[in-house]
Design a protein around this motif. Structure first.
Motif, PDB file in Angstrom:
ATOM      1  N   ILE A   1      26.254   3.866  57.820  1.00  0.00           N
ATOM      2  CA  ILE A   1      26.838   2.557  57.667  1.00  0.00           C
ATOM      3  C   ILE A   1      28.055   2.581  56.909  1.00  0.00           C
ATOM      4  O   ILE A   1      28.960   1.450  57.297  1.00  0.00           O
ATOM      5  N   PHE A   2      28.495   3.760  56.226  1.00  0.00           N
ATOM      6  CA  PHE A   2      29.905   3.532  55.611  1.00  0.00           C
ATOM      7  C   PHE A   2      31.065   3.846  56.658  1.00  0.00           C
ATOM      8  O   PHE A   2      32.194   3.415  56.791  1.00  0.00           O
TER       9      PHE A   2
ATOM     10  N   HIS B   1      30.383   9.470  49.035  1.00  0.00           N
ATOM     11  CA  HIS B   1      30.977   8.267  48.163  1.00  0.00           C
ATOM     12  C   HIS B   1      30.570   8.685  46.692  1.00  0.00           C
ATOM     13  O   HIS B   1      29.549   9.469  46.240  1.00  0.00           O
TER      14      HIS B   1
ATOM     15  N   HIS C   1      30.024   6.621  43.129  1.00  0.00           N
ATOM     16  CA  HIS C   1      29.702   5.325  42.592  1.00  0.00           C
ATOM     17  C   HIS C   1      30.546   5.277  41.349  1.00  0.00           C
ATOM     18  O   HIS C   1      30.626   6.207  40.595  1.00  0.00           O
TER      19      HIS C   1
ATOM     20  N   PHE D   1      34.530  -0.673  47.622  1.00  0.00           N
ATOM     21  CA  PHE D   1      33.826  -1.736  47.777  1.00  0.00           C
ATOM     22  C   PHE D   1      32.789  -2.102  46.782  1.00  0.00           C
ATOM     23  O   PHE D   1      32.163  -0.877  46.391  1.00  0.00           O
ATOM     24  N   HIS D   2      32.214  -3.300  46.583  1.00  0.00           N
ATOM     25  CA  HIS D   2      31.054  -3.547  45.607  1.00  0.00           C
ATOM     26  C   HIS D   2      29.899  -3.045  46.330  1.00  0.00           C
ATOM     27  O   HIS D   2      29.621  -3.036  47.862  1.00  0.00           O
ATOM     28  N   ASP D   3      28.833  -2.426  45.738  1.00  0.00           N
ATOM     29  CA  ASP D   3      27.683  -1.858  46.294  1.00  0.00           C
ATOM     30  C   ASP D   3      26.864  -3.213  46.362  1.00  0.00           C
ATOM     31  O   ASP D   3      26.965  -4.034  45.548  1.00  0.00           O
ATOM     32  N   ILE D   4      26.034  -3.045  47.510  1.00  0.00           N
ATOM     33  CA  ILE D   4      25.296  -4.090  47.943  1.00  0.00           C
ATOM     34  C   ILE D   4      24.113  -4.353  47.082  1.00  0.00           C
ATOM     35  O   ILE D   4      23.758  -5.560  47.078  1.00  0.00           O
ATOM     36  N   ASN D   5      23.800  -3.594  46.171  1.00  0.00           N
ATOM     37  CA  ASN D   5      22.484  -3.578  45.397  1.00  0.00           C
ATOM     38  C   ASN D   5      23.099  -2.911  44.027  1.00  0.00           C
ATOM     39  O   ASN D   5      22.504  -1.985  43.530  1.00  0.00           O
TER      40      ASN D   5
ATOM     41  N   GLU E   1      21.466   8.781  50.068  1.00  0.00           N
ATOM     42  CA  GLU E   1      20.965   8.186  51.246  1.00  0.00           C
ATOM     43  C   GLU E   1      22.238   7.885  52.389  1.00  0.00           C
ATOM     44  O   GLU E   1      21.566   7.676  53.546  1.00  0.00           O
ATOM     45  N   VAL E   2      23.333   7.816  52.089  1.00  0.00           N
ATOM     46  CA  VAL E   2      24.124   7.433  52.960  1.00  0.00           C
ATOM     47  C   VAL E   2      25.223   8.590  53.137  1.00  0.00           C
ATOM     48  O   VAL E   2      25.880   9.356  52.178  1.00  0.00           O
TER      49      VAL E   2
ATOM     50  N   HIS F   1      18.849  12.497  46.054  1.00  0.00           N
ATOM     51  CA  HIS F   1      18.749  11.520  46.747  1.00  0.00           C
ATOM     52  C   HIS F   1      19.915  10.649  47.413  1.00  0.00           C
ATOM     53  O   HIS F   1      19.943   9.250  47.590  1.00  0.00           O
TER      54      HIS F   1
ATOM     55  N   ASN G   1      26.112  11.578  44.607  1.00  0.00           N
ATOM     56  CA  ASN G   1      24.732  12.257  44.928  1.00  0.00           C
ATOM     57  C   ASN G   1      25.073  13.126  46.587  1.00  0.00           C
ATOM     58  O   ASN G   1      25.668  12.792  47.209  1.00  0.00           O
TER      59      ASN G   1
HETATM   60  P1  5GP Z   1      23.440   7.062  47.479  1.00  0.00           P
HETATM   61  O1  5GP Z   1      22.059   6.886  47.067  1.00  0.00           O
HETATM   62  O2  5GP Z   1      23.710   7.656  48.853  1.00  0.00           O
HETATM   63  O3  5GP Z   1      24.243   7.863  46.502  1.00  0.00           O
HETATM   64  O4  5GP Z   1      23.956   5.523  47.412  1.00  0.00           O
HETATM   65  C1  5GP Z   1      24.015   4.845  48.416  1.00  0.00           C
HETATM   66  C2  5GP Z   1      24.382   3.446  47.972  1.00  0.00           C
HETATM   67  O5  5GP Z   1      25.031   2.634  49.104  1.00  0.00           O
HETATM   68  C3  5GP Z   1      23.239   2.779  47.326  1.00  0.00           C
HETATM   69  O6  5GP Z   1      23.775   2.359  46.014  1.00  0.00           O
HETATM   70  C4  5GP Z   1      23.277   1.401  48.295  1.00  0.00           C
HETATM   71  O7  5GP Z   1      22.964   0.237  47.606  1.00  0.00           O
HETATM   72  C5  5GP Z   1      24.519   1.334  48.940  1.00  0.00           C
HETATM   73  N1  5GP Z   1      24.632   0.654  50.206  1.00  0.00           N
HETATM   74  C6  5GP Z   1      23.764   0.903  51.124  1.00  0.00           C
HETATM   75  N2  5GP Z   1      24.106  -0.006  52.464  1.00  0.00           N
HETATM   76  C7  5GP Z   1      25.073  -0.563  52.015  1.00  0.00           C
HETATM   77  C8  5GP Z   1      25.761  -1.383  52.675  1.00  0.00           C
HETATM   78  O8  5GP Z   1      25.624  -1.660  53.766  1.00  0.00           O
HETATM   79  N3  5GP Z   1      26.781  -2.038  51.940  1.00  0.00           N
HETATM   80  C9  5GP Z   1      27.123  -1.658  50.419  1.00  0.00           C
HETATM   81  N4  5GP Z   1      28.346  -2.336  50.057  1.00  0.00           N
HETATM   82  N5  5GP Z   1      26.494  -0.898  50.039  1.00  0.00           N
HETATM   83  C10 5GP Z   1      25.362  -0.068  50.670  1.00  0.00           C
END
Ligand code: 5GP
Length: 125
Positions: free
Chosen positions: A14-15, A110, A112, A37-41, A105-106, A103, A97
């Motif tokens: 996704i990134f 990245h 945070h 960019f801002h985190d989506i969640n 995920e992407v 954990h 991470n």
């Molecule tokens: P991780 O767990 O891999 O360190 O964090 C992945 C982060 O990417 C999560 O905080 C999640 O909310 C964010 N994220 C996942 N998909 C997207 C997206 O499509 N756009 C944005 N802006 N953030 C995303």
């Protein structure tokens, strides 16, 4: 699902799509080395993600294979973004991470950037 950090870079993550502008993001910064960019969640009042422009799965991949210029450019960009967000005076937290136990995920490195309130203990116990 957490990712396996030993995997090859997947340019459909996704990134990677955000970097190619194939999907939108709420961008706060871009230069030769980094995009932020801002985190989506968001998990704090301020929650921004900074990613290097290069194709790196994780901090492990980046720190072993990126050039010195890429590393310097990215690290400076993270600091610049936090400064521009106004977080230096109050303080902030950086988190990356890496792999399964963390954990991640992407599968594109990245960092945070969290801030905007007292952030509590470093890890859930
Ligand atoms: P991780 O767990 O891999 O360190 O964090 C992945 C982060 O990417 C999560 O905080 C999640 O909310 C964010 N994220 C996942 N998909 C997207 C997206 O499509 N756009 C944005 N802006 N953030 C995303």
């Amino acid at each position: 699902m957490p990712i396996d950090p030993t995997l090859e870079y997947d340019d459909q993550n996704i990134f990677a799509k955000i970097l190619r502008k194939e999907i939108p993001c709420r961008q706060v910064f871009e230069d030769e080395w980094a995009l932020a960019f801002h985190d989506i969640n968001p998990q704090a009042p301020e929650h921004v993600l900074a990613i290097p422009k290069g194709a790196y799965v994780s901090w492990d991949d980046f720190s072993t294979t990126a050039t010195d210029a890429e590393i310097a450019g990215f690290v400076r960009a993270v600091g610049y973004v936090a400064r521009e967000m106004g977080l230096v005076e109050t303080g902030y937290r950086l988190l990356a991470n890496i792999g399964i136990d963390s954990h991640q995920e992407v599968p594109h490195l990245h960092v945070h950037i969290f801030g905007g309130k007292p952030l509590g203990p470093m890890l859930v116990r």
